[in-house]
Design a protein around this motif. Structure first.
Motif, PDB file in Angstrom:
ATOM      1  N   GLU A 118       0.252  13.163  -5.310  1.00 50.86           N
ATOM      2  CA  GLU A 118      -1.177  13.455  -5.526  1.00 50.86           C
ATOM      3  C   GLU A 118      -1.872  12.357  -6.323  1.00 50.86           C
ATOM      4  OE1 GLU A 118      -1.285  17.206  -7.419  1.00 50.86           O
ATOM      5  OE2 GLU A 118      -0.751  18.347  -5.612  1.00 50.86           O
ATOM      6  N   GLY A 119      -1.125  11.375  -6.842  1.00 51.44           N
ATOM      7  CA  GLY A 119      -1.738  10.290  -7.602  1.00 51.44           C
ATOM      8  C   GLY A 119      -2.013  10.643  -9.037  1.00 51.44           C
ATOM      9  N   ALA A 120      -1.411  11.738  -9.564  1.00 54.29           N
ATOM     10  CA  ALA A 120      -1.620  12.159 -10.946  1.00 54.29           C
ATOM     11  C   ALA A 120      -0.645  11.402 -11.836  1.00 54.29           C
ATOM     12  CB  ALA A 120      -1.451  13.656 -11.101  1.00 54.29           C
ATOM     13  N   VAL A 121      -1.034  10.251 -12.329  1.00 51.49           N
ATOM     14  CA  VAL A 121      -0.161   9.387 -13.121  1.00 51.49           C
ATOM     15  C   VAL A 121       0.213  10.080 -14.419  1.00 51.49           C
ATOM     16  CG1 VAL A 121       0.039   7.147 -14.250  1.00 51.49           C
ATOM     17  CG2 VAL A 121      -1.197   7.365 -12.089  1.00 51.49           C
ATOM     18  N   ARG A 122      -0.771  10.706 -15.104  1.00 48.64           N
ATOM     19  CA  ARG A 122      -0.508  11.347 -16.385  1.00 48.64           C
ATOM     20  C   ARG A 122       0.529  12.451 -16.226  1.00 48.64           C
ATOM     21  NH1 ARG A 122      -0.518  10.047 -21.386  1.00 48.64           N
ATOM     22  NH2 ARG A 122      -2.686   9.375 -21.406  1.00 48.64           N
ATOM     23  N   ALA A 123       0.404  13.288 -15.187  1.00 44.89           N
ATOM     24  CA  ALA A 123       1.376  14.367 -14.973  1.00 44.89           C
ATOM     25  C   ALA A 123       2.765  13.801 -14.679  1.00 44.89           C
ATOM     26  CB  ALA A 123       0.911  15.258 -13.838  1.00 44.89           C
ATOM     27  N   ALA A 124       2.812  12.731 -13.892  1.00 44.95           N
ATOM     28  CA  ALA A 124       4.117  12.124 -13.590  1.00 44.95           C
ATOM     29  C   ALA A 124       4.750  11.542 -14.846  1.00 44.95           C
ATOM     30  CB  ALA A 124       3.941  11.053 -12.534  1.00 44.95           C
ATOM     31  N   LEU A 125       3.946  10.933 -15.725  1.00 43.55           N
ATOM     32  CA  LEU A 125       4.471  10.408 -16.973  1.00 43.55           C
ATOM     33  C   LEU A 125       5.009  11.513 -17.873  1.00 43.55           C
ATOM     34  CD1 LEU A 125       1.793   7.679 -17.839  1.00 43.55           C
ATOM     35  CD2 LEU A 125       4.176   7.296 -17.195  1.00 43.55           C
ATOM     36  N   LYS A 181      14.039   6.019  -7.506  1.00 42.80           N
ATOM     37  CA  LYS A 181      12.932   5.795  -6.569  1.00 42.80           C
ATOM     38  C   LYS A 181      11.603   6.264  -7.163  1.00 42.80           C
ATOM     39  CE  LYS A 181      11.311   7.034  -1.984  1.00 42.80           C
ATOM     40  NZ  LYS A 181      11.577   7.837  -0.780  1.00 42.80           N
ATOM     41  N   LEU A 182      11.615   7.462  -7.775  1.00 41.27           N
ATOM     42  CA  LEU A 182      10.374   8.020  -8.323  1.00 41.27           C
ATOM     43  C   LEU A 182       9.870   7.178  -9.485  1.00 41.27           C
ATOM     44  CD1 LEU A 182      11.114  11.868  -8.237  1.00 41.27           C
ATOM     45  CD2 LEU A 182       9.619  10.569  -6.730  1.00 41.27           C
ATOM     46  N   ARG A 183      10.839   6.665 -10.313  1.00 41.01           N
ATOM     47  CA  ARG A 183      10.395   5.835 -11.425  1.00 41.01           C
ATOM     48  C   ARG A 183       9.818   4.511 -10.922  1.00 41.01           C
ATOM     49  NH1 ARG A 183      15.176   7.078 -15.916  1.00 41.01           N
ATOM     50  NH2 ARG A 183      14.224   9.011 -16.688  1.00 41.01           N
ATOM     51  N   GLY A 184      10.349   3.995  -9.829  1.00 44.01           N
ATOM     52  CA  GLY A 184       9.767   2.788  -9.265  1.00 44.01           C
ATOM     53  C   GLY A 184       8.359   3.028  -8.751  1.00 44.01           C
ATOM     54  N   GLU A 185       8.216   4.139  -8.039  1.00 42.75           N
ATOM     55  CA  GLU A 185       6.869   4.475  -7.557  1.00 42.75           C
ATOM     56  C   GLU A 185       5.905   4.711  -8.715  1.00 42.75           C
ATOM     57  OE1 GLU A 185       7.184   7.795  -4.983  1.00 42.75           O
ATOM     58  OE2 GLU A 185       8.190   6.675  -3.359  1.00 42.75           O
ATOM     59  N   LEU A 186       6.436   5.337  -9.811  1.00 42.72           N
ATOM     60  CA  LEU A 186       5.586   5.590 -10.977  1.00 42.72           C
ATOM     61  C   LEU A 186       5.133   4.276 -11.601  1.00 42.72           C
ATOM     62  CD1 LEU A 186       4.271   7.445 -13.048  1.00 42.72           C
ATOM     63  CD2 LEU A 186       6.466   7.532 -14.265  1.00 42.72           C
ATOM     64  N   ALA A 187       6.077   3.322 -11.701  1.00 38.71           N
ATOM     65  CA  ALA A 187       5.703   2.029 -12.275  1.00 38.71           C
ATOM     66  C   ALA A 187       4.652   1.330 -11.419  1.00 38.71           C
ATOM     67  CB  ALA A 187       6.948   1.156 -12.436  1.00 38.71           C
ATOM     68  N   LEU A 243       0.838  -1.203   0.000  1.00 38.79           N
ATOM     69  CA  LEU A 243       0.000   0.000   0.000  1.00 38.79           C
ATOM     70  C   LEU A 243       0.868   1.245   0.000  1.00 38.79           C
ATOM     71  CD1 LEU A 243      -2.966  -0.768   2.402  1.00 38.79           C
ATOM     72  CD2 LEU A 243      -2.948  -0.651  -0.072  1.00 38.79           C
ATOM     73  N   LYS A 244       0.696   2.059  -1.016  1.00 39.11           N
ATOM     74  CA  LYS A 244       1.393   3.332  -1.111  1.00 39.11           C
ATOM     75  C   LYS A 244       0.341   4.427  -1.226  1.00 39.11           C
ATOM     76  CE  LYS A 244       5.459   1.373  -1.240  1.00 39.11           C
ATOM     77  NZ  LYS A 244       6.398   1.487  -0.083  1.00 39.11           N
ATOM     78  N   GLU A 245       0.649   5.581  -0.712  1.00 42.80           N
ATOM     79  CA  GLU A 245      -0.287   6.712  -0.743  1.00 42.80           C
ATOM     80  C   GLU A 245      -0.612   7.104  -2.181  1.00 42.80           C
ATOM     81  OE1 GLU A 245      -0.577  11.401   0.620  1.00 42.80           O
ATOM     82  OE2 GLU A 245       1.204  10.206   1.117  1.00 42.80           O
ATOM     83  N   GLU A 246       0.408   7.121  -3.044  1.00 42.00           N
ATOM     84  CA  GLU A 246       0.189   7.516  -4.424  1.00 42.00           C
ATOM     85  C   GLU A 246      -0.694   6.500  -5.153  1.00 42.00           C
ATOM     86  OE1 GLU A 246       3.013   7.081  -2.968  1.00 42.00           O
ATOM     87  OE2 GLU A 246       3.904   9.083  -2.705  1.00 42.00           O
ATOM     88  N   GLU A 249       7.768  14.213  -8.145  1.00 37.65           N
ATOM     89  CA  GLU A 249       7.471  13.738  -6.796  1.00 37.65           C
ATOM     90  C   GLU A 249       6.121  14.258  -6.314  1.00 37.65           C
ATOM     91  OE1 GLU A 249       9.556  13.659  -2.345  1.00 37.65           O
ATOM     92  OE2 GLU A 249      10.402  14.872  -3.962  1.00 37.65           O
ATOM     93  N   LYS A 250       5.829  15.506  -6.605  1.00 37.65           N
ATOM     94  CA  LYS A 250       4.546  16.105  -6.205  1.00 37.65           C
ATOM     95  C   LYS A 250       3.380  15.438  -6.932  1.00 37.65           C
ATOM     96  CE  LYS A 250       2.187  20.546  -5.854  1.00 37.65           C
ATOM     97  NZ  LYS A 250       2.287  21.998  -6.126  1.00 37.65           N
ATOM     98  N   ALA A 251       3.549  15.158  -8.235  1.00 35.40           N
ATOM     99  CA  ALA A 251       2.476  14.502  -8.998  1.00 35.40           C
ATOM    100  C   ALA A 251       2.222  13.100  -8.488  1.00 35.40           C
ATOM    101  CB  ALA A 251       2.837  14.477 -10.482  1.00 35.40           C
TER     102      ALA A 251
END
Length: 849
Positions: free
Chosen positions: A339-346, A372-378, A266-269, A334-336
């Motif tokens: 907030e769970g904004a996958v499209r913005a992070a991509l 780390k951020l790319r792992g969370e993004l994946a 479980l991750k917040e994002e 990191e901010k995106a």
């Protein structure tokens, strides 16, 4: 040869009575008795009765035989000869024919009512007013035959049952509508299966109602309201199903998350991205409960997040030293992710992979942070993709179910558009979908949108057709303006009624046009107004003049005198002129109505004043009637009054009657007859009294003239020493009028004095006046129309010629009073015959005077 005129035999010997007439009378009486017996013995045989009537010579027997005739053929056969031969029989036959005709007419009317009832019973739509009109027509029949009455009652029972079925059917439809509304209000709190079952039951009842025989009689507005309520309820069920699906998806996701170890996965994002990818729910207790569960999971994920080790400031600043653009991108990514904004992070990750930033040198901290951020993004992409796929499957299922729901076109277009918008939003939040899923979704939306597309295509075709109609109307206006010549020099010859009618018609046709594309609509509106202005401008001028003319008619109506007898004819003429002008040139509806109301108010006010004046006149006539009734009572009560009082009352009453005004027409003849009768009765009394007085005066005049003549006779030829008359005798007689009393008293006194004194001179004057008296008598008789003695016929003829010549020459009319006075003054000797002539002439002259 003329003996037959006197109805008696020429030969006296034949005048003796013979026994033949008595025998003939007895035979005739016997024949009549036989004929009466034969008529009574007919026993209802019409043919025998007809033959008997035609050959019978006795009226009573014919009348008895005619009582046996009842059929129309026999009555029509015997009626023509009886019209001239026997009125009683003809009257009886005509009455029976009239009764048969009336009965036949009643039967025809009853049969017509029966046919109408049977026809109504077969009609698809039966209205209550039709049954009411049928009952009224049946009541006019009266007493029909029993067979028709029974047949009509059977047909009327069918109509009554149909009307009752219509009322019950309408009540059932209203109840279904109310149940549907109640179910719509309670659907949100009921189970979906219960709602579907209740809806199915209501729809079955509605279907049965719509297939019933009396379904065409249902009010159109009730059926439209029921259909709208059914469609609205189906839309509500669709929304509830979608909400239920969204609730189930959120519950499944929450249950999966709650079963996951918060320390490992479980991750917040991930939570935020997965939750935002699901369809939204309306705010209610269920949504708040699931939001609370999500907030709890989010807090657990935040609490399970590892704590970052705070490095010394110097090391941090040293490690973070690097490319500022990369640092800014890492911070945004990191901010995106937070907030769970996958499209913005991509998008940020795509920038970091761009050639501009890929060649930039990163320090150890930035490399670690980027990894780390790319792992969370994946990881977040995985959860978002999973949640997005779930939502897309739901959208695909919803799109595939749309054709079966038969939604209205507007709702269908809105629904398909909403599904596509949600699909696009999932592309932003959960990433793009695979091609196969997208093609299935696009095909389902296209199939569901097909009715709306066809509808919108039809609307586009209608807009094009309306465009062509609008252009045709503009061309028609231009052509009419060219042909009407209303704007040229010959505008007076234009048919303004046709122009006004065309403007009204073309305006309504323009308003009835359907929708047109906005750009074409604006252009055509301008062209239409510009073309119509060529007609409306001159028409407005003519209508303004016509309105002024109408105002003049109103002013003329207001100026009329309500009490004038010719006012009604004048008002009718004004109304006819108004109608003619209204037909010749109609005004605008608003102006026409205003002027008509004003004109009507003026006419109503005029009639009200006339009515008020009539009421006042009626009151005055009633007062005059009461006054004349009082005058009649006065005359009727004056019958017992003395003659002088009657004369005074009659004179005063007549003066008052002439001064009194008119009475109501209904009582005019009656009160006039009553007055004339009362006045006539009193006048008869006065005339009788005057006649009696005149007779008394004439008798007194004759008696006094006789006294004078007796004295003068004794003066001329004394017969005895006794006085022929005395003053006492004179005074015993009634007094005459002053002039006659003075004249005769002077003559009597002179004669009496001459007799007493034996006056020879007076005697000589009497002898001398004899011839004068004879001539005067003859003249007086001619003038008064009194017959003269036969021996004086020649002298009378000569005297008539002289009188006629004198009258023609002088031109005067003989006064009878003066003649009588001259006759009374003339003292002369006369014999008995002359005395009788004098008395006759005195009576004639006195009555004439």
């Amino acid at each position: 040869m003329f003996d037959y005129i006197f109805k008696r035999p020429a030969n006296p010997a034949e005048a003796a009575p013979t026994p033949e007439p008595r025998i003939a009378v007895e035979a005739q009486v016997k024949d009549k008795e036989i004929a009466l017996q034969q008529a009574k013995a007919l026993g209802g045989e019409e043919l025998a009765a007809v033959e008997f009537i035609l050959q019978c010579q006795f009226a009573d027997a014919r009348l008895i035989a005619a009582d046996n005739l009842h059929s129309k053929a026999m009555l029509e056969r015997i009626l023509p000869p009886m019209r001239k031969a026997d009125r009683r029989v003809a009257k009886l036959l005509q009455a029976r024919l009239d009764a048969l005709a009336a009965a036949e007419q009643r039967e025809q009317h009853a049969q017509h009512c029966l046919d109408s009832a049977r026809k109504l019973a077969e009609e698809a739509v039966l209205l209550p007013n039709q049954a009411i009109d049928l009952d009224r027509a049946w009541q006019l029949v009266g007493t029909p035959s029993p067979g028709l009455a029974q047949a009509y009652e059977e047909a009327r029972t069918v109509l009554r049952e149909r009307l009752a079925a219509q009322a019950q059917l309408q009540r059932t439809v209203i109840d279904n509508l109310m149940h549907l509304r109640e179910l719509a209000a309670q659907a949100s709190g009921m189970a979906q299966a219960d709602v579907a079952a209740a809806l199915e039951k209501i729809e079955q009842e509605v279907a049965q109602s719509l297939t019933a025989r009396e379904a065409p009689s249902l009010p159109k507005h009730l059926l439209a309201e029921l259909a709208a309520q059914q469609q609205e309820f189906k839309s509500l069920l669709t929304s509830l199903a979608e909400i239920q699906q969204a609730i189930q998806a959120r519950q499944d996701l929450l249950q999966r998350w709650e079963e996951t170890d918060p320390q490992s996965e479980l991750k917040e994002e991930v939570l935020r991205a997965g939750w935002s990818a699901l369809p939204t729910l309306p705010s209610d207790a269920v949504a708040e409960a699931m939001q609370a569960r999500f907030d709890t999971l989010l807090q657990r994920a935040i609490a399970a997040r590892p704590q970052q080790v705070v490095q010394p400031k110097a090391d941090t600043e040293k490690n973070r030293a690097g490319n500022p653009a990369v640092a800014q991108a890492l911070e945004t990514m990191e901010k995106a992710l937070h907030e769970g904004a996958v499209r913005a992070a991509l998008e940020v990750d795509k920038q970091l992979r761009s050639p501009e930033l890929q060649g930039a040198k990163l320090n150890a901290h930035q490399n670690a942070q980027l990894a780390k951020l790319r792992g969370e993004l994946a990881n977040l992409q995985g959860w978002a993709k999973w949640g997005g796929n779930v939502s897309r499957e739901e959208l695909l299922h919803a799109a595939e179910e749309l054709p079966a729901k038969a939604l209205p076109v507007a709702d269908l277009a809105k629904k398909v558009g909403g599904l596509r918008e949600r699909w696009k939003s999932l592309d932003v939040s959960a990433g793009p979908a695979n091609k196969d899923l997208w093609e299935r979704f696009d095909a389902a939306c296209t199939l569901a949108y097909a009715p709306a597309a066809a509808h919108f295509k039809k609307l586009a075709e209608e807009r094009q057709a309306n465009l062509r109609k609008a252009e045709a109307l503009v061309a028609e206006v231009r052509q009419f303006a060219l042909n009407s010549h209303c704007s040229g020099e010959d505008a007076s010859a234009a048919d303004w009624k046709a122009v006004a009618g065309f403007c009204a018609h073309i305006g309504q046709a323009w308003q009835r046009l359907g929708s047109i594309d906005r750009k074409d609509k604006k252009r055509l509106d301008g062209e239409f107004e510009q073309s119509l202005k060529a007609l409306k401008g001159p028409l407005a001028v003519q209508q303004k003049a016509e309105a002024a003319t109408r105002e003049a008619l109103i002013a003329e109506t207001l100026a009329l005198n309500p009490t004038d007898r010719a006012t009604l004819d004048t008002v009718r003429q004004l109304q006819e002129r108004w109608q003619q002008r209204a037909k010749a040139l109609p005004l605008e509806r608003r102006v026409e109505q205003a002027l008509w109301q004003k004109f009507r108010a003026a006419c109503d006010a005029l009639f009200a004043k006339r009515k008020e004046a009539a009421h006042v006149a009626d009151a005055e006539r009633k007062q005059h009637l009461a006054a004349k009734e009082s005058l009649c009572q006065t005359l009727e009560a004056a019958v017992s009054e003395p003659v002088p009082a009657i004369a005074r009352i009659l004179r005063e009453t007549k003066d008052a009657w002439n001064k009194a005004g008119p009475v109501p027409r209904a009582q005019e003849n009656q009160i006039e007859s009553r007055f004339q009768a009362a006045a006539g009765a009193l006048q008869k009394q006065l005339d009788a009294a005057k006649r009696i007085a005149a007779d008394k005066e004439l008798n007194a005049l004759r008696d006094k003239v006789r006294l004078c003549m007796s004295v003068e006779r004794e003066v001329v030829e004394p017969s005895s020493d006794a006085a022929p008359a005395s003053v006492e005798q004179w005074q015993a007689l009634p007094a005459l009028s002053a002039d006659f009393e003075k004249c005769l008293r002077s003559r009597f006194d002179k004669g009496l004095q001459a007799w007493q004194s034996k006056d020879a001179q007076y005697r000589a004057s009497l002898e001398k006046n004899r011839s004068v008296l004879l001539q005067s008598l003859l003249r007086f008789e001619i003038t008064s129309g009194v017959e003269s003695p036969a021996q004086l016929a020649r002298e009378r003829l000569q005297m008539q010629v002289e009188v006629l010549q004198s009258t023609l020459k002088n031109g005067t009319v003989v006064n009878k009073h003066d003649l009588l006075m001259d006759l009374c003054k003339l003292a002369a000797a006369m014999d008995q015959a002359t005395a009788r002539r004098v008395e006759v002439l005195i009576g004639k002259l006195r009555s004439a005077a």
